[in-house]
Design an enzyme around this catalytic site. Structure first.
Site, PDB file in Angstrom:
ATOM      1  N   HIS A 127      20.063 -41.177  14.960  1.00 12.06           N
ATOM      2  CA  HIS A 127      20.435 -42.162  15.958  1.00 12.06           C
ATOM      3  C   HIS A 127      20.828 -41.374  17.205  1.00 12.06           C
ATOM      4  O   HIS A 127      21.207 -40.194  17.124  1.00 12.06           O
ATOM      5  CB  HIS A 127      21.621 -43.002  15.492  1.00 12.06           C
ATOM      6  N   GLY A 128      20.754 -42.035  18.362  1.00 12.60           N
ATOM      7  CA  GLY A 128      21.085 -41.310  19.572  1.00 12.60           C
ATOM      8  C   GLY A 128      21.582 -42.213  20.677  1.00 12.60           C
ATOM      9  O   GLY A 128      21.446 -43.449  20.636  1.00 12.60           O
ATOM     10  N   CYS A 136      16.969 -42.825  19.686  1.00 18.13           N
ATOM     11  CA  CYS A 136      17.163 -43.683  20.848  1.00 18.13           C
ATOM     12  C   CYS A 136      17.916 -42.890  21.914  1.00 18.13           C
ATOM     13  O   CYS A 136      18.604 -41.919  21.627  1.00 18.13           O
ATOM     14  CB  CYS A 136      17.975 -44.921  20.480  1.00 18.13           C
ATOM     15  N   ARG A 137      17.780 -43.338  23.151  1.00 20.13           N
ATOM     16  CA  ARG A 137      18.503 -42.692  24.249  1.00 20.13           C
ATOM     17  C   ARG A 137      19.288 -43.727  25.038  1.00 20.13           C
ATOM     18  O   ARG A 137      19.686 -43.501  26.187  1.00 20.13           O
ATOM     19  CB  ARG A 137      17.518 -41.953  25.155  1.00 20.13           C
ATOM     20  N   GLU A 153      10.489 -33.542  29.055  1.00 17.72           N
ATOM     21  CA  GLU A 153      11.615 -33.223  29.923  1.00 17.72           C
ATOM     22  C   GLU A 153      12.095 -31.804  29.671  1.00 17.72           C
ATOM     23  O   GLU A 153      11.820 -31.212  28.632  1.00 17.72           O
ATOM     24  CB  GLU A 153      12.779 -34.202  29.682  1.00 17.72           C
TER      25      GLU A 153
END
Length: 322
Positions: free
Chosen positions: A155-156, A203-204, A309
């Site tokens: 998860h993020g 996720c971000r 990135e």
């Protein structure tokens, strides 16, 4: 975020059998159905699960690209490639990442097929992830390697990756900066001048990455950094000055602030498609071209788009499987 996600995209998620990697325990994992069949299994039988690079193709690329590509150690030269894979599946306070074990198995098989010994770690706190990275960066095998892969699945949030004790956006979070700090040219000199490939599945943020119509202006061009000047009077007979953070290539599963999607049966869309592109194109395409192909594979799934990135590659990186 959860309410808006249900209102706007609950139907789509149910149809695809996907769950967002938000970490919110209230997000329910939907079951896949026949309207959106899962990606083909990565466990396809056959001698060439990864397309091999022939000697003639290898020589053609070397002759064409010259010193524009990173040198690699051929297997007969006692190459000791190592890769790190950290996957958090079970959390104390957040929803479990069902289906993530499929991603672990697929990425392990891919990396082993590309010639890496894979160190796999599961279910770590942010402190434990940092400790594992520090230990991995110190492996003596990097001295006789030509590259490494660093794969993270969890998860993020915008700031980083959730550890297994995470409750929200501020507790038990591994900052993304920590990854680059542990493996930069100051702290991991055995990988100096060698490609360090970072793959992040998480996720971000909580936003869905699509719009109905886009009228956005062209993005601003990045401001070029000022030219680096060597102070007068220094001699380089004993000191070699290098960039602190060079030779990284990073591919995130989604753009900043947006969610990534995972099927509880077949794993995450990003990892599935990344494996497929590496299997088919590592034989004759450089790393960043493969990354572009992964991004292009999401063209018809606008709610998620992988992002390159913090990439500081100075040359092209070919893996030359076979």
């Amino acid at each position: 975020f959860i309410d808006s996600l249900r209102d706007r995209d609950g139907t789509l998620a149910n149809e695809l059998g996907l769950a967002a990697e938000s970490g919110d325990p209230s997000v329910q994992l939907a079951s896949p159905n026949t309207e959106a069949p899962p990606e083909p299994s990565v466990g396809i039988q056959g001698e060439q699960w990864i397309r091999q690079c022939s000697l003639s193709e290898y020589q053609r690329i070397r002759d064409t690209e010259g010193d524009q590509i990173y040198p690699i150690c051929l297997p007969r030269e006692m190459r000791t490639r190592r890769a790190l894979l950290i996957c958090n599946i079970e959390f104390e306070h957040l929803s479990w990442r069902n289906g993530a074990e499929v991603d672990v198995e697929g990425m392990t098989k891919l990396l082993e097929g590309l010639g890496y010994v894979v160190d796999v770690h599961r279910n770590l706190t942010s402190e434990e992830m940092a400790a594992v990275m520090k230990n991995f960066a110190g492996h003596k095998e990097h001295c006789t390697s030509d590259s490494t892969f660093l794969v993270f699945m969890s998860h993020g949030v915008r700031a980083g990756l959730c550890g297994t004790k995470s409750r929200d956006e501020t507790t038990d979070i591994l900052s993304l900066d920590t990854i680059y700090e542990k493996f930069n040219n100051k702290h991991c000199q055995a990988l100096l001048g060698k490609p360090k490939v970072v793959i992040i599945q998480s996720c971000r943020g909580g936003k869905v990455g699509s719009v109905m119509v886009s009228d956005s202006a062209d993005p601003a061009m990045p401001t070029p950094s000022s030219a680096h000047k060597i102070p007068a009077g220094l001699e380089d007979d004993a000191i070699c000055e290098v960039h602190l953070e060079s030779d990284f290539a990073t591919l995130h599963s989604s753009t900043p602030d947006t969610v990534s999607w995972r099927c509880p049966v077949t794993g995450s869309l990003f990892i599935q498609r990344l494996i497929k592109q590496f299997r088919n194109h590592a034989c004759n395409k450089d790393l960043q071209e493969i990354f572009r192909k992964v991004q292009h594979s999401f063209e018809k799934f606008p709610r998620q788009l992988p992002a390159q990135e913090r990439t500081t590659m100075l040359r092209k990186f070919y893996l030359f499987p076979g």
